[in-house]
Design a protein around this motif. Structure first.
Motif, PDB file in Angstrom:
ATOM      1  N   PRO A 270       0.810  -1.230   0.000  1.00 42.29           N
ATOM      2  CA  PRO A 270       0.000   0.000   0.000  1.00 42.29           C
ATOM      3  C   PRO A 270       0.837   1.271   0.000  1.00 42.29           C
ATOM      4  O   PRO A 270       1.927   1.310   0.586  1.00 42.29           O
ATOM      5  N   VAL A 283      -3.259   4.468   4.372  1.00 39.04           N
ATOM      6  CA  VAL A 283      -3.156   3.098   4.885  1.00 39.04           C
ATOM      7  C   VAL A 283      -4.175   2.860   5.991  1.00 39.04           C
ATOM      8  O   VAL A 283      -4.783   1.780   6.069  1.00 39.04           O
ATOM      9  N   TYR A 310       2.586  -0.191  11.253  1.00 42.29           N
ATOM     10  CA  TYR A 310       1.373  -0.797  10.715  1.00 42.29           C
ATOM     11  C   TYR A 310       0.814  -1.900  11.608  1.00 42.29           C
ATOM     12  O   TYR A 310      -0.378  -2.201  11.547  1.00 42.29           O
TER      13      TYR A 310
END
Length: 336
Positions: A270, A283, A310
């Motif tokens: 991404p 994201v 993330y």
């Protein structure tokens, strides 16, 4: 809110006259501002960015979104926003050259951090000349002139990769992520793809289409969907799938495509930039949407720079998250 480059356009609004073509502008309210401040201008926009195109379409401005647009007339003024990818400048100018007449005034605007300072030397390599006219908002405003008709058309480049036990022919266009080569993060992702033998599979932010093509090659029974915000990436992916004799639906979309409603598997490298600026909201939104759009027992597999946080985002949206692989500064995560 207006991007700095758009603010500089408004600062130089007196340079604009007649029929005006804005080329690859930012996703902001520039269209509305121009309509308000200079209603006499006849505005058109050429953008390969789906979010930008939607924004300008809502302003009832004539819109061109095809990678190779069909211009039926020339413009009095063209304003080109300097691309993040330098090689995209020559490509974009070649795409719009039929819109540039002998009397057309062409201006280029760009952020200093985006490489606009090198425009003069860049233009020289294209057989053109650039003249700096203004410097404000950490941006530059140039006039660009020369024989635009001599610019050579640039076709998609192709290259072959051999990885994960397969060989693929890839096609790419200037402006597509990591144009002309396989990046380190995607290479790690290709070595750690999910085992998905059937169902609907989405290659999100598909770029040149390599991830979706590899999944379809390894698992022919899947129903492949590939999506990207960029029409350039959509075109490149279509060419990649065709070159390898693979089938799939390629969609231009800002975020996850509307159809199908549910996916059995989503795979992505991404993006985390809007233009030259880091933008984690892309994201964050993608992960939230993915959790809502996965079928029961579905999975999300992504690759990311190891310094990006993330894991926490994934754990907030998914019940189960695992680290599949780590190498060369990248991590592959899988969430269920």
């Amino acid at each position: 809110m207006l991007a700095s480059t758009s603010q500089l356009v408004l600062r130089n609004i007196e340079d604009l006259s007649g029929k005006v073509l804005l080329v690859e502008p930012a996703a902001d309210s520039l269209a509305q501002e121009l309509i308000h401040q200079a209603p006499q201008l006849e505005l058109s926009c050429y953008s390969t960015d789906t979010a930008v195109a939607t924004n300008w379409q809502h302003s009832n401005v004539k819109l061109y979104t095809d990678v190779s647009p069909n211009f039926t007339d020339t413009f009095d003024t063209v304003v080109l926003f300097y691309p993040k990818s330098k090689e995209q400048l020559g490509f974009t100018l070649a795409q719009i050259k039929t819109a540039i007449g002998q009397q057309t005034q062409l201006f280029v605007c760009g952020d200093n951090k985006g490489g606009i300072k090198s425009l003069s030397s860049h233009a020289g390599k294209l057989g053109l000349s650039a003249n700096k006219l203004d410097n404000a908002k950490h941006c530059l405003w140039f006039s660009l002139f020369g024989d635009f008709s001599q610019l050579a058309d640039i076709s998609a480049s192709s290259f072959t990769i051999s990885t994960a036990g397969e060989s693929l022919i890839l096609h790419s266009l200037p402006g597509v992520f990591n144009h002309g080569k396989l990046d380190t993060g995607t290479a790690l992702l290709l070595d750690n793809l999910p085992q998905v033998s059937h169902g609907t599979v989405l290659d999100f932010a598909c770029g040149c289409g390599v991830v979706g093509a590899m999944l379809k090659r390894k698992h022919p029974a899947i129903e492949l969907f590939s999506s990207d915000i960029s029409q350039l990436a959509v075109k490149a992916t279509e060419l990649t799938l065709a070159a390898n004799g693979l089938s799939g639906r390629v969609i231009a979309a800002d975020g996850l495509p509307d159809t199908p409603k549910l996916f059995d598997c989503i795979v992505s490298n991404p993006p985390f930039h809007t233009g030259i600026k880091t933008d984690y909201s892309i994201v964050e939104s993608f992960i939230r949407q993915s959790a809502q759009r996965l079928a029961k027992h579905g999975s999300l597999t992504i690759v990311a720079n190891s310094h990006l946080a993330y894991l926490e985002l994934l754990q907030q949206a998914f019940k189960q998250v695992e680290v599949v692989a780590k190498a060369n500064g990248f991590v592959v995560y899988r969430a269920h």
